[in-house]
Design an enzyme around this catalytic site. Structure first.
Site, PDB file in Angstrom:
ATOM      1  N   HIS A 251      21.093  33.057  56.963  1.00 24.24           N
ATOM      2  CA  HIS A 251      22.117  34.025  56.392  1.00 24.24           C
ATOM      3  C   HIS A 251      22.764  33.643  54.950  1.00 24.24           C
ATOM      4  O   HIS A 251      23.161  32.723  55.010  1.00 24.24           O
ATOM      5  CB  HIS A 251      22.995  34.681  57.568  1.00 24.24           C
ATOM      6  CG  HIS A 251      23.677  35.921  57.338  1.00 24.24           C
ATOM      7  ND1 HIS A 251      24.515  36.063  56.292  1.00 24.24           N
ATOM      8  CD2 HIS A 251      23.644  37.017  57.822  1.00 24.24           C
ATOM      9  CE1 HIS A 251      24.964  37.401  56.375  1.00 24.24           C
ATOM     10  NE2 HIS A 251      24.404  38.051  57.319  1.00 24.24           N
ATOM     11  N   ARG A 298      17.275  39.207  52.668  1.00 24.79           N
ATOM     12  CA  ARG A 298      18.187  37.912  52.874  1.00 24.79           C
ATOM     13  C   ARG A 298      17.637  36.754  52.264  1.00 24.79           C
ATOM     14  O   ARG A 298      18.289  35.801  51.779  1.00 24.79           O
ATOM     15  CB  ARG A 298      18.404  37.799  54.414  1.00 24.79           C
ATOM     16  CG  ARG A 298      19.373  38.868  54.904  1.00 24.79           C
ATOM     17  CD  ARG A 298      19.515  38.547  56.579  1.00 24.79           C
ATOM     18  NE  ARG A 298      20.487  39.723  56.869  1.00 24.79           N
ATOM     19  CZ  ARG A 298      20.953  39.680  58.619  1.00 24.79           C
ATOM     20  NH1 ARG A 298      20.389  39.139  59.001  1.00 24.79           N
ATOM     21  NH2 ARG A 298      21.767  40.555  58.551  1.00 24.79           N
ATOM     22  N   HIS A 359      20.324  31.232  60.711  1.00 22.37           N
ATOM     23  CA  HIS A 359      20.768  32.576  61.264  1.00 22.37           C
ATOM     24  C   HIS A 359      19.818  33.216  62.336  1.00 22.37           C
ATOM     25  O   HIS A 359      20.040  33.223  63.412  1.00 22.37           O
ATOM     26  CB  HIS A 359      20.987  33.524  60.230  1.00 22.37           C
ATOM     27  CG  HIS A 359      21.701  34.662  60.887  1.00 22.37           C
ATOM     28  ND1 HIS A 359      22.770  35.076  61.432  1.00 22.37           N
ATOM     29  CD2 HIS A 359      21.231  36.185  60.622  1.00 22.37           C
ATOM     30  CE1 HIS A 359      23.095  36.089  61.686  1.00 22.37           C
ATOM     31  NE2 HIS A 359      22.197  36.852  61.529  1.00 22.37           N
TER      32      HIS A 359
END
Length: 548
Positions: A251, A298, A359
């Site tokens: 992330h 991302r 993440h």
């Protein structure tokens, strides 16, 4: 240890959105369910930490548009079947379970009485299609599911219960004839109770892994503590197939406080207009993706931040919310606002220091569209599974939707099997041998365990992290394999415990990720490879349009 045997129709390991949904739907179909969590509170899951939202359907939206967004983010190596399945069925399940049945209070344009949801947008989405509950979407969903499960008679929730290994006929049956089976079958799990310190044998017609990913094997992670790949490793040991193990999604934005555990700053913040800048005050995402800028996928944003930090010798970058988000920030993001304020940062007046962190895991135990693994009797749903939906990189806010959808359909599949008589006979089910205790050396040394974890996490972060090179990954493999041999001996000498199980699974999960990363010589999505000269290794041309 005391011999304890329990039988159930459906054993579900993990209480996040996938496991809890599966338990709820299975129980609604009349199936007896045993739901396990290794934590003291079943709501302590990665679902509970999910801030941004869950994909639904937006104005002018269509399944085809959602498919294209998922495929583009996943670099077109997604499973077309899984993408079709989610795009067609996911929003329907959201409406059936979360909106109509559990009545989760998603944000509306004016208020709860308004029929129109206030849909937001996150990175790589072409339209606003994401339902949210302020910045606590996962928490609201998780609480609603656990609340209803606690009131459901045919669901038993067992806390402080750590699965050690899956039980299969070929590996654990006392019946010699099972050795000659052409196909093995999972019939439950050995489970350690952190309360009684006993190992329980839980036998089940069908077993479901919903244990989450493995983000906590990295030094910096947004995951719940102890999310170390238990389910993936158990499935591999039992003979199930895993896939895409190199694709760990980082992330881009977690709160940077030296020495503190990383706190997620939701992508929805950038969806509302926030922008990234380096410490020199330069807004940099336009240089990396001129079209999407701060709403790029991302993997691109994480790499851009990493690149800025390396080139400028900075240990973080800044997320500017104050100058760009027009909404009432404390009302829209109350949890983020309060957490940052507690750290001395007023996000309505000053930028937030952020860094990437591990993440979401895009690989896992290979499954089809109903969660069936390659091992009979075993299902995997949620982040522990590899449905193929995410390909090389997950599209924002599809994780909760994937867990919900596959949990829903896995439950229906299991209920259909049981109700139609596709079960294992009592004699075979009861042939599983008891857990064989090994170690005799009492009291494992916490200092040794802590040091081993520090080594695993730093090795994965530095050598198998956001940007990878083959020399780094080879060093990682040598170090991890050497550690595994020592930890395996340690595992045999020490009586079983929650901490020992976690360490034993964690080192194996790290090796699986490092091995897969080393095998994949092409740079794509979450797996970014650099050459010795710092150049990116290009991926073969696969950027083709999706054909329904």
């Amino acid at each position: 240890m005391t011999k304890t045997v329990k039988e159930t129709e459906c054993l579900i390991i993990g209480t996040g959105i996938a496991g809890a949904t599966c338990a709820y739907i299975a129980a609604r179909a009349g199936i007896k369910v045993c739901l396990l969590t290794k934590r003291s509170d079943p709501t302590l899951t990665n679902t509970d930490r999910a801030q941004g939202g869950i994909v639904y359907k937006g104005q002018g939206d269509s399944p085809e548009m959602l498919k294209q967004d998922i495929l583009k983010a996943g670099r077109y190596i997604n499973s077309f079947s899984a993408v079709d399945f989610l795009a067609e069925n996911g929003p329907k399940v959201v409406k059936d379970v979360l909106i109509d049945d559990l009545k989760v209070e998603f944000s509306h344009l004016k208020g709860p009485e308004d029929e129109y949801f206030d849909l937001t947008r996150e990175g790589a989405h072409s339209v606003n299609r994401i339902l949210y509950c302020e910045d606590q979407t996962g928490k609201k969903i998780e609480q609603a599911l656990i609340d209803v499960l606690r009131k459901t008679e045919n669901v038993e929730i067992v806390t402080n219960a750590t699965a050690i290994d899956l039980i299969t006929l070929q590996h654990h049956s006392t019946d010699i004839q099972t050795r000659y089976l052409m196909e093995d079958r999972c019939i439950g799990a050995y489970v350690f109770s952190d309360v009684t310190k006993d190992v329980h044998t839980i036998l089940a017609q069908y077993t479901v892994l919903a244990t989450g990913g493995l983000g906590d094997i990295f030094m910096h992670s947004t995951n719940e503590t102890g999310t170390v790949g238990d389910g993936i490793v158990m499935a591999k040991r039992a003979g199930a197939r895993a896939l895409n193990m190199e694709f760990m999604q980082f992330h881009p934005t977690t709160l940077y406080l030296p020495g503190a555990r990383r706190f997620l700053i939701s992508e929805a913040v950038r969806g509302e207009g926030a922008r990234l800048k380096n410490l020199r005050g330069e807004y940099f995402m336009e240089r990396y993706n001129p079209e999407l800028k701060d709403l790029a996928p991302r993997d691109e944003v994480s790499v851009a931040i990493w690149q800025e930090m390396i080139e400028n010798s900075e240990d973080h970058v800044l997320l500017d919310i104050a100058d760009f988000v027009e909404e009432d920030v404390p009302a829209r993001f109350p949890n983020i606002y309060a957490t940052c304020l507690e750290a001395g940062i007023d996000i309505t007046k000053e930028p937030v220091p952020v860094v990437p962190a591990a993440h979401y895991f895009c690989g896992g135990v290979l499954v089809g569209n109903f969660g069936r693994t390659t091992l009979n009797g075993l299902y995997a749903i949620g982040e522990v599974s590899c449905t193929g939906l995410h390909g090389a990189n997950r599209l924002a806010s599809t994780s909760l939707l994937e867990g919900l959808t596959w949990g829903y359909f896995a439950a229906h599949d299991i209920a259909g099997n049981i109700n139609s008589g596709c079960t294992i006979d009592a004699k075979k089910l009861g042939s599983a041998r008891d857990w064989i205790a090994t170690g005799t050396v009492e009291n494992e040394d916490p200092a040794l365990i802590a040091q081993d974890w520090a080594t695993i996490k730093s090795t994965m972060w530095n050598y198998v992290g956001i940007v990878r090179t083959r020399p780094r990954m080879k060093i990682a493999m040598e170090s991890l394999r050497h550690m595994y041999l020592r930890i395996e001996e340690f595992y045999k000498e020490i009586p079983v415990s929650k901490d020992i199980i976690s360490l034993f699974n964690g080192i194996q999960a790290a090796i699986l990720v490092a091995e897969a990363a080393l095998r994949n010589r092409e740079s794509i999505g979450c797996h970014l490879l650099k050459t010795a000269r710092g150049e990116e290794r290009p991926y073969p041309a696969m950027r083709r349009n999706y054909i329904p």
